[in-house]
Write an enzyme that holds these catalytic residues in place. Structure first.
Site, PDB file in Angstrom:
ATOM      1  N   LEU A  33      -0.928  -2.002   8.616  1.00 13.41           N
ATOM      2  CA  LEU A  33       0.384  -1.954   7.962  1.00 13.41           C
ATOM      3  C   LEU A  33       1.413  -2.825   8.664  1.00 13.41           C
ATOM      4  CD1 LEU A  33       0.584   1.880   7.170  1.00 13.41           C
ATOM      5  CD2 LEU A  33      -0.273   0.031   5.720  1.00 13.41           C
ATOM      6  N   HIS A  37       4.292  -3.666   3.688  1.00 14.17           N
ATOM      7  CA  HIS A  37       3.854  -2.344   3.236  1.00 14.17           C
ATOM      8  C   HIS A  37       4.997  -1.335   3.364  1.00 14.17           C
ATOM      9  CE1 HIS A  37      -0.117  -4.043   4.795  1.00 14.17           C
ATOM     10  NE2 HIS A  37      -0.386  -3.797   3.530  1.00 14.17           N
ATOM     11  N   GLN A 153      -2.203  -9.724  -8.928  1.00 18.10           N
ATOM     12  CA  GLN A 153      -2.682  -8.342  -8.869  1.00 18.10           C
ATOM     13  C   GLN A 153      -1.725  -7.427  -9.646  1.00 18.10           C
ATOM     14  OE1 GLN A 153      -4.182  -6.393  -5.125  1.00 18.10           O
ATOM     15  NE2 GLN A 153      -2.137  -5.558  -5.099  1.00 18.10           N
ATOM     16  N   ARG A 187      -3.600 -10.590   6.994  1.00 15.74           N
ATOM     17  CA  ARG A 187      -4.475 -11.724   7.331  1.00 15.74           C
ATOM     18  C   ARG A 187      -3.789 -12.749   8.238  1.00 15.74           C
ATOM     19  NH1 ARG A 187      -6.805 -10.737   1.930  1.00 15.74           N
ATOM     20  NH2 ARG A 187      -9.026 -10.331   2.240  1.00 15.74           N
TER      21      ARG A 187
HETATM   22  P1  AMP Z   1      -2.796  -4.965   1.126  1.00 15.18           P
HETATM   23  O1  AMP Z   1      -2.865  -3.938   2.201  1.00 15.18           O
HETATM   24  O2  AMP Z   1      -2.738  -6.369   1.621  1.00 15.18           O
HETATM   25  O3  AMP Z   1      -3.834  -4.740   0.038  1.00 15.18           O
HETATM   26  O4  AMP Z   1      -1.390  -4.751   0.413  1.00 15.18           O
HETATM   27  C1  AMP Z   1      -0.990  -3.507  -0.093  1.00 15.18           C
HETATM   28  C2  AMP Z   1       0.263  -3.686  -0.922  1.00 15.18           C
HETATM   29  O5  AMP Z   1       1.295  -4.236  -0.087  1.00 15.18           O
HETATM   30  C3  AMP Z   1       0.086  -4.667  -2.077  1.00 15.18           C
HETATM   31  O6  AMP Z   1       0.763  -4.183  -3.221  1.00 15.18           O
HETATM   32  C4  AMP Z   1       0.707  -5.922  -1.556  1.00 15.18           C
HETATM   33  O7  AMP Z   1       1.216  -6.772  -2.566  1.00 15.18           O
HETATM   34  C5  AMP Z   1       1.838  -5.369  -0.710  1.00 15.18           C
HETATM   35  N1  AMP Z   1       2.254  -6.366   0.285  1.00 15.18           N
HETATM   36  C6  AMP Z   1       1.463  -7.031   1.175  1.00 15.18           C
HETATM   37  N2  AMP Z   1       2.190  -7.921   1.879  1.00 15.18           N
HETATM   38  C7  AMP Z   1       3.462  -7.836   1.424  1.00 15.18           C
HETATM   39  C8  AMP Z   1       4.677  -8.507   1.732  1.00 15.18           C
HETATM   40  N3  AMP Z   1       4.737  -9.453   2.669  1.00 15.18           N
HETATM   41  N4  AMP Z   1       5.796  -8.153   1.071  1.00 15.18           N
HETATM   42  C9  AMP Z   1       5.747  -7.189   0.105  1.00 15.18           C
HETATM   43  N5  AMP Z   1       4.636  -6.520  -0.241  1.00 15.18           N
HETATM   44  C10 AMP Z   1       3.510  -6.833   0.399  1.00 15.18           C
END
Ligand code: AMP
Length: 283
Positions: A33, A37, A153, A187
């Protein structure tokens, strides 16, 4: 905060919460996180009586040769973060329970899933829609929160929810960035120091597109070509795509009129980075 690994247990809690007339806000994640997130979780905390965060590194959305095995996992730190922002339930199901032996049901959002990232990651969105649908069934949220970071997505999930009459509202929140503009991502950990220094070129190229549109350029191919040239100044950068598309249909836009999504995916070293902006040429 309750930490739950069992699907049945989560399902029972959700049913009870809904039975008591309380609202559930849900943030699905793959963990590791960060502030991106957190922006979703905080919004859910503000909107809803009960907040559920899921952490599940979903094998179904990683292709062969992709980073499933080395995807960053840090459950202890994630748990602390969730506690701090007053998450009610941290749901971390196990792969064996999500995909038991003989598992063979998948959700597909045809058309939208084949564009942009779908071209380079076949099967990826099928993995995403399937897990999100399963999580919705178990958590039964009133509102689910997604980041604009993964724009495609969010578009696909909104379409799935509409087409399949899933009783949940989808909220999409802005991209949270580092000070130098790099979109936060789990990442980003794959980048070495040099690559991390160079990675903001992606955001800069999106700004270039925004400026060009503001100055009246309407030809997408010209804008894309300038963006690519800029990104290619980083010798390690390998472009999967730079596209200007309609934000609803994700179809390429040749001559820009009104709102467009400028989106890109670029590999730098071991990291495949995505970023985007929505911009309105009539502004
Ligand atoms: P992930 O853990 O990468 O699958 O992301 C979980 C959720 O967090 C997804 O809805 C992503 O679009 C959102 N998310 C990831 N990175 C960001 C960011 N930099 N800003 C806003 N939301 C994010």
């Amino acid at each position: 905060m309750k930490v739950i690994h069992s699907i049945n247990q989560m399902f029972d809690y959700s049913r009870k919460i809904k039975g008591a007339g309380k609202t559930i806000g849900f943030v699905p994640t793959m963990g590791a996180l960060h502030q991106g997130h957190l922006s979703l979780i905080k919004r859910a905390r503000g909107d809803c009586q009960i907040v559920v965060v899921s952490i599940f590194v979903n094998p179904a959305q990683f292709g062969p040769g992709e980073d499933f095995k080395r995807y960053p996992r840090n459950f202890v730190a994630d748990k602390k973060i969730c506690q701090k922002v007053k998450v009610d339930f941290l749901f971390a199901p196990r792969v064996k329970e999500i995909y038991p032996q003989g598992y063979c049901s998948y959700v597909r959002v045809k058309g939208l899933e084949d564009k942009l990232c779908g071209v380079f990651r076949p099967g990826y969105f099928q993995g995403v829609t399937t897990i999100v649908h399963k999580l919705f069934n178990v958590v039964q949220p009133d509102i689910a929160y997604f980041g604009q970071k993964d724009f495609q997505q969010a578009v696909i999930i909104k379409r799935m929810v509409r087409d399949l009459n899933i009783p949940v509202k989808i909220r999409v929140l802005p991209i949270v960035r580092e000070k130098d503009g790099l979109a936060m991502s789990s990442r980003n950990k794959y980048l070495n120091r040099q690559q991390r220094k160079e990675a903001p070129i992606l955001f800069q190229s999106l700004q270039l597109a925004k400026e060009a549109l503001k100055k009246g350029e309407r030809n997408s191919a010209k804008i894309i070509s300038r963006m690519k040239k800029m990104i290619e100044r980083v010798p390690e950068a390998k472009i999967d795509y730079v596209s200007i598309v309609d934000p609803e249909t994700l179809e390429d836009v040749r001559l820009v009129k009104g709102r467009v999504l400028v989106a890109l995916a670029v590999r730098i070293g071991k990291a495949r980075l995505i970023d985007n902006i929505i911009t309105d040429s009539t502004d």
